[in-house]
Enzyme design. Structure first.
Site, PDB file in Angstrom:
ATOM      1  N   GLU A   1      -5.404   4.319  -3.175  1.00  0.00           N
ATOM      2  CA  GLU A   1      -6.850   4.517  -3.040  1.00  0.00           C
ATOM      3  C   GLU A   1      -7.333   5.659  -3.929  1.00  0.00           C
ATOM      4  O   GLU A   1      -6.658   6.687  -4.040  1.00  0.00           O
ATOM      5  CB  GLU A   1      -7.188   4.819  -1.570  1.00  0.00           C
ATOM      6  CG  GLU A   1      -6.896   3.641  -0.656  1.00  0.00           C
ATOM      7  CD  GLU A   1      -7.289   3.890   0.793  1.00  0.00           C
ATOM      8  OE1 GLU A   1      -7.978   4.900   1.075  1.00  0.00           O
ATOM      9  OE2 GLU A   1      -6.916   3.068   1.643  1.00  0.00           O
TER      10      GLU A   1
ATOM     11  N   ASP B   1       0.826  -1.215   0.000  1.00  0.00           N
ATOM     12  CA  ASP B   1       0.000   0.000   0.000  1.00  0.00           C
ATOM     13  C   ASP B   1       0.856   1.260   0.000  1.00  0.00           C
ATOM     14  O   ASP B   1       1.865   1.337   0.704  1.00  0.00           O
ATOM     15  CB  ASP B   1      -0.865   0.034   1.276  1.00  0.00           C
ATOM     16  CG  ASP B   1      -2.304  -0.340   1.000  1.00  0.00           C
ATOM     17  OD1 ASP B   1      -2.741  -0.278  -0.169  1.00  0.00           O
ATOM     18  OD2 ASP B   1      -3.005  -0.699   1.966  1.00  0.00           O
TER      19      ASP B   1
ATOM     20  N   GLU C   1     -14.042  -2.100  -1.836  1.00  0.00           N
ATOM     21  CA  GLU C   1     -14.256  -2.283  -0.396  1.00  0.00           C
ATOM     22  C   GLU C   1     -15.576  -1.655   0.053  1.00  0.00           C
ATOM     23  O   GLU C   1     -15.907  -0.521  -0.335  1.00  0.00           O
ATOM     24  CB  GLU C   1     -13.099  -1.643   0.405  1.00  0.00           C
ATOM     25  CG  GLU C   1     -13.340  -1.741   1.912  1.00  0.00           C
ATOM     26  CD  GLU C   1     -12.120  -1.437   2.776  1.00  0.00           C
ATOM     27  OE1 GLU C   1     -11.036  -1.176   2.230  1.00  0.00           O
ATOM     28  OE2 GLU C   1     -12.290  -1.451   4.015  1.00  0.00           O
TER      29      GLU C   1
HETATM   30  O1  KIV Z   1      -4.903  -1.751   4.206  1.00  0.00           O
HETATM   31  C1  KIV Z   1      -5.507  -2.795   3.947  1.00  0.00           C
HETATM   32  O2  KIV Z   1      -5.363  -3.824   4.634  1.00  0.00           O
HETATM   33  C2  KIV Z   1      -6.401  -2.799   2.799  1.00  0.00           C
HETATM   34  C3  KIV Z   1      -7.339  -3.955   2.652  1.00  0.00           C
HETATM   35  C4  KIV Z   1      -8.351  -3.934   3.712  1.00  0.00           C
HETATM   36  C5  KIV Z   1      -7.920  -4.023   1.307  1.00  0.00           C
HETATM   37  O3  KIV Z   1      -6.390  -1.899   2.044  1.00  0.00           O
END
Ligand code: KIV
Length: 312
Positions: free
Chosen positions: A161, A129, A228
């Protein structure tokens, strides 16, 4: 680094679908060889981003994609044989660091945990991420952050995102060799704008926005998209209309794959959202073991003779 003594062997369960005869990476042994100077062979070829994308063919994914979050090397070792993708989610802010949201997560954190997960896995595509504030300002900022994540962790892709508003950034990254997984619907980094973590898409306007976001990230070059916390018809409509795989969380079983926060499905926390199914009650196991240990230490039962060294 090997935590297993010479000559000791451990059972090697095999990969469920891809490598039935190949040992899984759960060997208590971390292969840290990453260079040609130290070329310990990996036991198998890692899945690739194009291979993940090809799992959806002519609008259908025969075998749904399996993704779980992982934050540490050992956790990655245990999950890797069962997954197609491991997500080093910025949810680690809450899960590992006890932060109130993902907004305080830093690039340093993501790089450290991303590298650990890559070291602990052989099979899955590792996606890391991009933290809040490290990509939204400009394509150049996003490229600097994403390239640092990829160089420092060895991951195969980043996740960010946003939909329409992030399309230019996704296009910039993908044109420069950085695979991007997008994330639409309930986007936790926007919790302050959304007003909470409730399901999205109940109004017509929001419904249309989420569909437009999904279309925009596909057009921009994302190889997959997390959907989500949306009402199920939106997840189904997006899955049916997109060529790229959709990965649902709080979305629909009709998505091309599913993701959960591992600690949620393990029962690490008392409160979990409605969309989480608990496959274990690990909090009870940990707390019970700690209570037993404490009791034995206080009663001088532990350590026993088996755990103490005596002169020869
Ligand atoms: O940060 C995370 O774990 C996520 C998932 C919930 C998709 O983005």
């Amino acid at each position: 680094m090997s935590l297993i003594g010479k000559g000791q062997s451990l059972p090697f369960p095999s990969f469920a679908t891809t490598a039935k005869t190949t040992p899984m990476s759960t060997t208590f042994q971390l292969d840290t060889a990453t260079s040609r100077a130290n070329p310990t062979p990996a036991p198998m070829k890692r899945l690739t981003v194009p291979a993940i994308q090809r799992r959806k063919f002519e609008g259908k994914t025969e075998q749904p994609l399996v993704m779980l979050t992982a934050y540490t090397a050992r956790q990655a070792q245990l999950l890797d044989p069962h997954c197609d993708l491991l997500l080093v989610g910025d949810s680690l802010g809450q899960v590992i660091y006890g932060l109130p949201s993902s907004l305080q997560v830093t690039l340093d954190m993501m790089c450290a945990h991303g590298a650990a997960v890559v070291r602990g896995s052989y099979h899955s595509v590792v996606v890391v991420d991009m933290p809040f504030g490290t990509y939204e300002a400009s394509p150049q900022q996003a490229f600097a952050s994403a390239s640092r994540i990829m160089a420092e962790t060895g991951c195969a892709a980043v996740k960010l995102e946003g939909g329409v508003a992030m399309a230019e950034i996704i296009a910039f990254l993908t044109a420069r060799g950085i695979p991007v997984m997008a994330h639409v619907g309930l986007t936790p980094q926007a919790v302050n704008a959304l007003g909470g973590y409730g399901a999205r898409g109940r109004s017509q306007q929001e419904h249309e926005k989420i569909i437009a976001d999904g279309q925009a990230v596909q057009a921009a070059g994302a190889f997959a998209v997390v959907i989500e916390g949306v009402i199920e018809p939106i997840a189904i409509a997006l899955t049916q209309s997109l060529e790229i795989p959709t990965i649902g969380i709080g979305a629909s079983a009709q998505c091309d794959g599913q993701v959960l926060v591992t600690e949620d499905m393990l029962g690490m926390f008392e409160r979990v959202p409605r969309f989480v199914k608990r496959y274990e009650e690990i909090a009870e196991t940990i707390s019970g073991a700690a209570a037993k240990y404490a009791e034995e230490v206080r009663a001088r039962i532990f350590p026993g003779v088996e755990q103490t060294y005596q002169p020869k």
